[in-house]
Design a protein around this motif. Structure first.
Motif, PDB file in Angstrom:
ATOM      1  N   SER A 152      35.854  49.763  45.431  1.00  0.00           N
ATOM      2  CA  SER A 152      37.147  49.421  46.021  1.00  0.00           C
ATOM      3  C   SER A 152      37.970  48.579  45.055  1.00  0.00           C
ATOM      4  CB  SER A 152      36.931  48.642  47.319  1.00  0.00           C
ATOM      5  OG  SER A 152      36.339  47.385  47.035  1.00  0.00           O
ATOM      6  N   TYR A 153      39.164  48.300  45.473  1.00  0.00           N
ATOM      7  CA  TYR A 153      40.103  47.493  44.707  1.00  0.00           C
ATOM      8  C   TYR A 153      40.025  46.034  45.166  1.00  0.00           C
ATOM      9  CZ  TYR A 153      44.766  46.250  42.848  1.00  0.00           C
ATOM     10  OH  TYR A 153      45.816  45.666  42.188  1.00  0.00           O
ATOM     11  N   VAL A 154      39.870  45.851  46.463  1.00  0.00           N
ATOM     12  CA  VAL A 154      39.797  44.494  47.030  1.00  0.00           C
ATOM     13  C   VAL A 154      38.463  44.302  47.738  1.00  0.00           C
ATOM     14  CG1 VAL A 154      42.288  44.240  47.296  1.00  0.00           C
ATOM     15  CG2 VAL A 154      40.947  45.239  49.155  1.00  0.00           C
ATOM     16  N   THR A 155      38.153  43.034  48.019  1.00  0.00           N
ATOM     17  CA  THR A 155      36.905  42.666  48.682  1.00  0.00           C
ATOM     18  C   THR A 155      37.080  42.775  50.202  1.00  0.00           C
ATOM     19  OG1 THR A 155      36.049  41.267  46.939  1.00  0.00           O
ATOM     20  CG2 THR A 155      35.516  40.586  49.154  1.00  0.00           C
ATOM     21  N   PRO A 156      36.019  43.173  50.917  1.00  0.00           N
ATOM     22  CA  PRO A 156      36.119  43.238  52.382  1.00  0.00           C
ATOM     23  C   PRO A 156      36.562  41.902  52.978  1.00  0.00           C
ATOM     24  CG  PRO A 156      33.955  43.980  51.637  1.00  0.00           C
ATOM     25  CD  PRO A 156      34.691  43.513  50.422  1.00  0.00           C
ATOM     26  N   GLU A 157      37.289  41.997  54.046  1.00  0.00           N
ATOM     27  CA  GLU A 157      37.837  40.808  54.694  1.00  0.00           C
ATOM     28  C   GLU A 157      36.757  39.769  55.010  1.00  0.00           C
ATOM     29  OE1 GLU A 157      39.914  41.821  58.247  1.00  0.00           O
ATOM     30  OE2 GLU A 157      40.698  39.783  58.483  1.00  0.00           O
ATOM     31  N   GLU A 158      35.552  40.254  55.352  1.00  0.00           N
ATOM     32  CA  GLU A 158      34.475  39.330  55.729  1.00  0.00           C
ATOM     33  C   GLU A 158      34.129  38.362  54.591  1.00  0.00           C
ATOM     34  OE1 GLU A 158      34.472  42.515  56.117  1.00  0.00           O
ATOM     35  OE2 GLU A 158      34.206  42.886  58.256  1.00  0.00           O
ATOM     36  N   PHE A 159      34.317  38.808  53.357  1.00  0.00           N
ATOM     37  CA  PHE A 159      33.937  37.963  52.222  1.00  0.00           C
ATOM     38  C   PHE A 159      35.054  37.039  51.775  1.00  0.00           C
ATOM     39  CE2 PHE A 159      30.843  41.524  51.212  1.00  0.00           C
ATOM     40  CZ  PHE A 159      29.770  40.839  51.715  1.00  0.00           C
ATOM     41  N   SER A 198      38.999  36.704  53.165  1.00  0.00           N
ATOM     42  CA  SER A 198      40.210  37.171  53.853  1.00  0.00           C
ATOM     43  C   SER A 198      41.455  36.507  53.285  1.00  0.00           C
ATOM     44  CB  SER A 198      40.104  36.897  55.357  1.00  0.00           C
ATOM     45  OG  SER A 198      39.949  35.509  55.560  1.00  0.00           O
ATOM     46  N   VAL A 199      41.271  35.409  52.566  1.00  0.00           N
ATOM     47  CA  VAL A 199      42.423  34.686  52.029  1.00  0.00           C
ATOM     48  C   VAL A 199      42.884  35.292  50.710  1.00  0.00           C
ATOM     49  CG1 VAL A 199      43.280  32.422  51.299  1.00  0.00           C
ATOM     50  CG2 VAL A 199      41.619  32.582  53.153  1.00  0.00           C
ATOM     51  N   ASN A 200      41.916  35.617  49.854  1.00  0.00           N
ATOM     52  CA  ASN A 200      42.227  36.152  48.517  1.00  0.00           C
ATOM     53  C   ASN A 200      41.454  37.449  48.272  1.00  0.00           C
ATOM     54  OD1 ASN A 200      43.902  33.898  47.359  1.00  0.00           O
ATOM     55  ND2 ASN A 200      42.036  32.748  47.804  1.00  0.00           N
ATOM     56  N   PRO A 201      41.844  38.529  48.938  1.00  0.00           N
ATOM     57  CA  PRO A 201      41.059  39.766  48.792  1.00  0.00           C
ATOM     58  C   PRO A 201      41.114  40.377  47.394  1.00  0.00           C
ATOM     59  CG  PRO A 201      43.032  40.146  50.120  1.00  0.00           C
ATOM     60  CD  PRO A 201      42.935  38.672  49.911  1.00  0.00           C
ATOM     61  N   ASN A 202      42.156  40.047  46.616  1.00  0.00           N
ATOM     62  CA  ASN A 202      42.300  40.617  45.267  1.00  0.00           C
ATOM     63  C   ASN A 202      41.904  39.566  44.238  1.00  0.00           C
ATOM     64  OD1 ASN A 202      43.142  41.672  42.801  1.00  0.00           O
ATOM     65  ND2 ASN A 202      45.030  42.554  43.654  1.00  0.00           N
ATOM     66  N   ALA A 223      32.664  42.469  36.397  1.00  0.00           N
ATOM     67  CA  ALA A 223      33.180  41.133  36.708  1.00  0.00           C
ATOM     68  C   ALA A 223      33.159  40.869  38.209  1.00  0.00           C
ATOM     69  CB  ALA A 223      34.602  40.983  36.166  1.00  0.00           C
ATOM     70  N   ASN A 224      33.255  41.926  39.002  1.00  0.00           N
ATOM     71  CA  ASN A 224      33.287  41.744  40.453  1.00  0.00           C
ATOM     72  C   ASN A 224      32.305  42.707  41.127  1.00  0.00           C
ATOM     73  OD1 ASN A 224      33.877  41.528  43.166  1.00  0.00           O
ATOM     74  ND2 ASN A 224      36.090  41.392  42.859  1.00  0.00           N
ATOM     75  N   PRO A 225      31.025  42.276  41.259  1.00  0.00           N
ATOM     76  CA  PRO A 225      30.008  43.168  41.834  1.00  0.00           C
ATOM     77  C   PRO A 225      30.326  43.578  43.277  1.00  0.00           C
ATOM     78  CG  PRO A 225      28.993  41.233  40.817  1.00  0.00           C
ATOM     79  CD  PRO A 225      30.466  40.968  40.850  1.00  0.00           C
ATOM     80  N   LEU A 226      31.042  42.742  44.019  1.00  0.00           N
ATOM     81  CA  LEU A 226      31.352  43.078  45.421  1.00  0.00           C
ATOM     82  C   LEU A 226      32.230  44.309  45.514  1.00  0.00           C
ATOM     83  CD1 LEU A 226      32.152  39.619  47.041  1.00  0.00           C
ATOM     84  CD2 LEU A 226      30.181  41.095  47.496  1.00  0.00           C
ATOM     85  N   THR A 227      33.297  44.326  44.737  1.00  0.00           N
ATOM     86  CA  THR A 227      34.179  45.492  44.799  1.00  0.00           C
ATOM     87  C   THR A 227      33.555  46.666  44.058  1.00  0.00           C
ATOM     88  OG1 THR A 227      35.431  44.627  42.908  1.00  0.00           O
ATOM     89  CG2 THR A 227      36.332  44.217  45.099  1.00  0.00           C
ATOM     90  N   PHE A 228      32.707  46.369  43.086  1.00  0.00           N
ATOM     91  CA  PHE A 228      32.022  47.457  42.374  1.00  0.00           C
ATOM     92  C   PHE A 228      31.149  48.250  43.347  1.00  0.00           C
ATOM     93  CE2 PHE A 228      29.010  49.610  39.722  1.00  0.00           C
ATOM     94  CZ  PHE A 228      29.732  49.947  38.586  1.00  0.00           C
ATOM     95  N   ASP A 229      30.343  47.543  44.148  1.00  0.00           N
ATOM     96  CA  ASP A 229      29.454  48.233  45.094  1.00  0.00           C
ATOM     97  C   ASP A 229      30.231  48.986  46.158  1.00  0.00           C
ATOM     98  OD1 ASP A 229      27.154  47.483  43.857  1.00  0.00           O
ATOM     99  OD2 ASP A 229      26.807  45.722  45.105  1.00  0.00           O
ATOM    100  N   ARG A 230      31.386  48.481  46.472  1.00  0.00           N
ATOM    101  CA  ARG A 230      32.194  49.101  47.523  1.00  0.00           C
ATOM    102  C   ARG A 230      33.133  50.172  46.958  1.00  0.00           C
ATOM    103  NH1 ARG A 230      36.760  46.862  50.743  1.00  0.00           N
ATOM    104  NH2 ARG A 230      36.422  47.607  52.854  1.00  0.00           N
TER     105      ARG A 230
END
Ligand SMILES: [Zn+2]
Length: 323
Positions: A86-93, A95-99, A77-84
């Protein structure tokens, strides 16, 4: 009678700053007969990969000939956090809603996560039930979370079949902490608000494919399908413990190294004031906290990551509402 169909569609969730399109795969299983629609997703927290493996095995296990209705499944569902991982998305992508699990049902004009959720919501809104697969820490008893007072979600949770069910109070019934932490934006909560019964299985262990957790997940999904009448067969009677989420957390009063009581295992009953472990000063060896259970209940999490800072969670003891 038709044999049913499976399709896998690539869906664009959003465009990244570079212009690269962020996409994911939506599997659609249409049964030979009509019936309800079940939406299932995994890895909106990308390190929680057991759910993805559950969906791969479920793909092999589900029989289109026997299926009534439609299953929509999104393994990543979340390829960004999958590749990383991680639990949250990097701030660059974002910063308002990291989760991502704080923004549902999303906003097509909002931040990256809100847009991703809004696109997936298009797959979700016609569903009759939702299973949002998550995984917890290595030291957590697998359980299913549902909205307290939502009988339909409770029945889905019962069907999924973990030994422990956790009910969570939501919206006007919920605590200040629940609101402060943005839990109103969880997929499960947003879906319930739209009248779609929804559950969140928390399988054990992130980052690793853990066989037991995966089997629990595959069996759970098949049982949910049987409960919904989408697959033949009856859901067995179960003995489950029902407790309330977000209560009974034992935290570190002081920073140090935490050594849990080696005789304790998750799933065990504990009594109020039972010793759970010691936090000590690693330089002087001086104990700084004897951690004890704050209530009678089921120990469902006990941290094995021993370097703790004041305020960190050491253990969770679920208050038993029903036996
Ligand atoms: Zn999660």
């Amino acid at each position: 009678m038709s044999a049913g169909t499976h399709t896998a569609e690539t869906v664009t969730l959003e465009r990244l700053p570079s212009g690269v399109e962020l996409s994911t795969t939506v599997h659609r299983y249409r049964g030979a007969a009509d019936g309800p629609t079940l939406y299932v997703q995994a890895a909106q927290h990308g390190r929680e990969i057991n759910g993805t493996e559950v969906l791969r095995r479920f793909h092999d296990a589900v029989s289109l000939e026997e299926l009534s209705g439609t299953i929509v499944a999104v393994p990543v569902a979340n390829p960004l956090t999958f590749d990383r991982v991680s639990y949250v998305t990097p701030e660059e992508f974002d910063s308002v809603n990291p989760n991502m699990n704080r923004v549902w049902p999303g906003d097509a004009d909002g931040t990256l996560h809100q847009r991703m959720a809004a696109r997936l919501w298009e797959e979700i809104e016609g569903a009759d039930a939702i299973v949002d697969l998550h995984t917890g820490s290595p030291d957590m008893l697998p359980h299913v979370v549902y909205r307290e007072g939502d009988d339909e979600a409770r029945r889905l949770a019962t069907a999924f079949g973990t030994d422990l069910l956790l009910s969570e109070e939501a919206d006007e019934d919920a605590s200040e902490e629940w609101h402060r932490r943005g839990f109103a934006g969880k997929l499960r909560v947003a879906a319930a608000r739209e009248g779609i019964p929804s559950i969140t299985p928390e399988l054990a262990h992130n980052k690793q494919i853990l066989e037991d957790a995966v089997e629990t997940g595959v069996d759970g999904l098949l049982e949910v399908c049987r409960y919904l009448g989408m697959l033949p067969g009856a859901v067995p009677e179960r003995e489950q413990i029902v407790a309330r989420n977000h209560l009974g957390q034992v935290t570190a009063d002081e920073s140090g190294l935490f050594r849990p009581d080696p005789s304790l295992a998750v799933g065990q009953r504990v009594a109020e004031r039972d010793w759970l472990g010691t936090v000590y000063n690693p330089q002087t060896y001086e104990p700084v906290q004897e951690a004890t259970a704050d209530r009678d209940g089921v120990l469902y999490a006990l941290t094995q990551e021993s370097t703790v800072a004041a305020g960190d969670q050491l253990a969770s003891v679920a208050l038993v509402r029903e036996d």
